[in-house]
Every structure is written in structure tokens, then in C-alpha cells.
Scaffold this motif. Structure first.
Motif, PDB file in Angstrom:
ATOM      1  N   ASN A 129       4.414  16.844  -5.713  1.00 25.57           N
ATOM      2  CA  ASN A 129       3.217  16.705  -6.553  1.00 25.57           C
ATOM      3  C   ASN A 129       2.318  15.593  -6.043  1.00 25.57           C
ATOM      4  O   ASN A 129       1.092  15.738  -5.973  1.00 25.57           O
ATOM      5  N   SER A 133      -1.530  15.932  -4.078  1.00 25.06           N
ATOM      6  CA  SER A 133      -2.736  15.365  -4.687  1.00 25.06           C
ATOM      7  C   SER A 133      -3.472  14.401  -3.767  1.00 25.06           C
ATOM      8  O   SER A 133      -4.611  14.033  -4.022  1.00 25.06           O
ATOM      9  N   SER A 177      -4.706   5.735  -8.914  1.00 21.82           N
ATOM     10  CA  SER A 177      -4.840   6.569 -10.121  1.00 21.82           C
ATOM     11  C   SER A 177      -3.967   7.813 -10.016  1.00 21.82           C
ATOM     12  O   SER A 177      -3.363   8.260 -11.000  1.00 21.82           O
ATOM     13  N   LYS A 178      -3.857   8.392  -8.811  1.00 23.15           N
ATOM     14  CA  LYS A 178      -3.013   9.568  -8.613  1.00 23.15           C
ATOM     15  C   LYS A 178      -1.530   9.189  -8.755  1.00 23.15           C
ATOM     16  O   LYS A 178      -0.744   9.927  -9.358  1.00 23.15           O
ATOM     17  N   ALA A 180      -0.387   6.691 -10.500  1.00 18.70           N
ATOM     18  CA  ALA A 180      -0.176   6.375 -11.924  1.00 18.70           C
ATOM     19  C   ALA A 180       0.049   7.647 -12.735  1.00 18.70           C
ATOM     20  O   ALA A 180       0.887   7.675 -13.649  1.00 18.70           O
ATOM     21  N   LYS A 181      -0.689   8.709 -12.424  1.00 19.65           N
ATOM     22  CA  LYS A 181      -0.524   9.971 -13.154  1.00 19.65           C
ATOM     23  C   LYS A 181       0.887  10.532 -12.952  1.00 19.65           C
ATOM     24  O   LYS A 181       1.532  10.991 -13.904  1.00 19.65           O
ATOM     25  N   ILE A 182       1.366  10.484 -11.717  1.00 25.67           N
ATOM     26  CA  ILE A 182       2.724  10.966 -11.443  1.00 25.67           C
ATOM     27  C   ILE A 182       3.750  10.114 -12.191  1.00 25.67           C
ATOM     28  O   ILE A 182       4.695  10.632 -12.797  1.00 25.67           O
ATOM     29  N   LYS A 184       3.386   8.472 -14.932  1.00 27.37           N
ATOM     30  CA  LYS A 184       3.333   8.767 -16.375  1.00 27.37           C
ATOM     31  C   LYS A 184       3.909  10.137 -16.693  1.00 27.37           C
ATOM     32  O   LYS A 184       4.489  10.342 -17.754  1.00 27.37           O
ATOM     33  N   ASP A 185       3.788  11.078 -15.763  1.00 27.47           N
ATOM     34  CA  ASP A 185       4.360  12.407 -15.987  1.00 27.47           C
ATOM     35  C   ASP A 185       5.885  12.342 -16.027  1.00 27.47           C
ATOM     36  O   ASP A 185       6.518  13.127 -16.729  1.00 27.47           O
ATOM     37  N   ARG A 187       8.219  10.026 -17.234  1.00 28.66           N
ATOM     38  CA  ARG A 187       8.414   8.819 -18.037  1.00 28.66           C
ATOM     39  C   ARG A 187       9.878   8.408 -18.141  1.00 28.66           C
ATOM     40  O   ARG A 187      10.180   7.348 -18.669  1.00 28.66           O
ATOM     41  N   TYR A 229      -4.787   1.944 -15.465  1.00 29.35           N
ATOM     42  CA  TYR A 229      -4.350   3.339 -15.510  1.00 29.35           C
ATOM     43  C   TYR A 229      -3.352   3.630 -16.633  1.00 29.35           C
ATOM     44  O   TYR A 229      -2.836   4.738 -16.724  1.00 29.35           O
TER      45      TYR A 229
END
Length: 286
Positions: A129, A133, A177-178, A180-182, A184-185, A187, A229
Motif C-alpha cells: 500500500n 502510493s 502524509s502518505k 501517516a495515512k498507512i 493510521k490505517d 492502528r 497528520y
């Protein structure tokens, strides 16, 4: 019978060759030579057949000996099994206990294998993932690896900071930011941010050495992930390793560039490992 008849004919021909034409004599002579050749061939075949028969007999004897030996082994095993089955009840209980313990251990091993496979699969999904990205340009400064169930995301200092500084560059924002999204996904994972430097001494009034620089850089990334983020700070740990965790030698510029990096290390939580340990089968009492 025909052979002897023809031989007799040839003998008569020799005796009375004056009465036979020269052409006829040559034909009979050729047939005689042919019969001699056939006789030699038949004799050779006979000798070969005798040898084959002798070899076959030897092989048959060897096989019979092997069969006898195997039957003897089977009889010995059967005797041992009968002795085991006819042993005392206590002996049978011990065998049963041993079998139960082996089965229990095998189940636990399979459980660990399944858990590891699940963990590796999740880490691979996380890595894929993240890599999908990132742009080609970002991939030059970002290295993603899965080692022993742990995901390592290595960011070059050229992408994150100015030389000798711990302030994050604006251009690093999109990549962070990318990441950080991973984070958070997923957790259920803890995140360690680890700063690393080369061995060139730092000369800044507010930074004493490479220990300070590596720790400050890790702290900058942690605070960016938290404040910009929205990553939960309870999951984050900042650490600096200075120049003491190199990937390459510091004797070349390329080696120094590899060593100047910030690693984001994503691991399962400790309680998940403890849960596996607690599931281990206890040894059975005698």
C-alpha cells in the motif's frame, strides 16, 4: 536332419565332382559355408543364453535373500509391538500421555506458523500500500523492507532535512502524509521513529554531537506525524542512534548518504506477542 542330409550331399558331391557341373559345385560350396556360419551364430546365442540364465539365477537368489531379511525385520517389529501392547497399564498410560503431549505441541507450532503467516501477510499489505502510493521521485529517497515480521521505512535525510539541520523541509510533507495515512490505517501497530547519521562531526552551537542530531531529527518526524497528520502520539516513540547503526562504510560519499537516514519502524504491539506466549501448552504432570 536337413543339415546332415545336406552335408551328406556335399560329401557325395566332393567324391563325384567329376559328375557335377562346376556351377552346381560352387552353389553347394556356398550353402556349406552359410551353414557353418549359422552354426557358429547358434552356438554364440546358446552361450549368451547360458550367461543370461546364470545372471538371472543370481538376481533371483539375491532378491530371495532380501525378502527373507525384510520378513525377519517385520517379525522383529511385530514382536516389539506385541511386547509394547502387552505391557502394564502404566506403560500404556505413559505412551498415551506422550502422544497427547506431542499432539499438543504440534497444534501450538501450527498456531505459531499461522500467526506468523498472518503477521507477514499484513506487513506485506502495508508495504505494498505504501509503495503504490509513492511517486517514482519519492521512491528514490524511500526504501521499504520487511525483515523478520517488522516493516522498515527508511527516509533519506536529503528528502527530510537541510544539511546539519533537524527542521523538516516543506517538500517532505507529501511523503509524510502518505506514511501517516498507512500508520493510521494499521492502528494495531506501534511505531518507532529512529534517527541515524554518518560519522562526520556536527558543528552547530545548539547541537552537541551526532547523538543530539539523530534524536532531534526523530523527534521532528514524531511531532510532524502527531501535530500535522493526526497520528496518535501514544503509538509513537522517538529515538536517536547517532552514527552507531551504519548501513554502509563512511569512507565514501555514497556510504555516508546511506547512513544519513530516518527509519520508521512499524511492529506489532508487545501484548500480541505475549498473547502467543500465554497460549503455549503447559507440560503435563506425571
Amino acid at each position: 536332419m536337413k543339415y546332415y542330409l545336406l552335408m551328406g550331399t556335399l560329401a557325395l558331391t566332393i567324391l563325384f565332382q567329376g559328375c557335377v557341373s562346376n556351377k552346381k559345385y560352387k552353389e553347394l560350396e556356398a550353402k556349406y559355408a552359410d551353414l557353418q556360419q549359422r552354426g557358429r551364430e547358434l552356438n554364440q546365442k546358446y552361450q549368451g543364453s547360458q550367461q543370461d540364465l546364470s545372471g538371472s539365477s543370481a538376481r533371483v537368489k539375491s532378491l530371495e535373500e532380501q525378502i527373507a531379511a525384510e520378513r525377519k525385520n517385520v517379525a522383529a517389529l511385530q514382536a516389539a509391538l506385541d511386547k509394547c501392547l502387552s505391557s502394564t497399564k502404566q506403560g500404556n498410560v505413559n505412551i498415551s500421555k506422550l502422544v497427547d503431549e506431542i499432539n499438543s505441541s504440534n497444534k501450538y507450532i501450527q498456531h505459531l506458523v499461522n500467526t506468523k503467516n498472518k503477521s507477514d501477510s499484513l506487513n506485506m499489505v502495508l508495504t505494498n500500500n505504501l509503495t503504490r502510493s509513492l511517486s517514482r521521485e519519492e521512491l528514490r529517497d524511500v526504501d521499504v523492507q520487511v525483515l523478520k515480521g517488522v516493516v522498515y521505512i527508511s527516509l533519506s535525510d536529503n528528502m527530510l532535512y537541510k544539511s546539519g539541520s533537524y527542521e523538516i523541509l516543506p517538500k517532505a510533507g507529501e511523503t509524510l502524509s502518505k506514511i501517516a495515512k498507512i500508520i493510521k490505517d494499521y492502528r494495531d501497530y506501534d511505531v518507532l521513529i529512529e534517527g541515524n547519521t554518518d560519522n562526520v562531526p556536527i558543528s552547530q552551537t545548539n547541537i552537541r554531537n551526532n547523538w543530539d542530531l539523530s534524536a532531534l531529527r526523530a523527534s521532528s518526524v514524531v511531532q510532524s506525524l502527531q501535530n500535522t497528520y493526526g497520528v496518535d502520539p501514544k503509538r509513537l516513540t522517538a529515538g536517536g542512534r547517532g552514527e552507531y547503526n551504519p548501513l554502509a562504510g563512511n569512507d565514501t560519499e555514497a556510504g555516508k548518504a546511506k547512513n544519513r537516514r530516518t527509519q520508521i519502524i512499524i511492529t506489532p504491539k508487545l501484548d500480541q506477542f505475549m498473547e502467543l506466549i500465554e497460549k503455549a501448552p503447559e507440560p503435563k504432570k506425571e
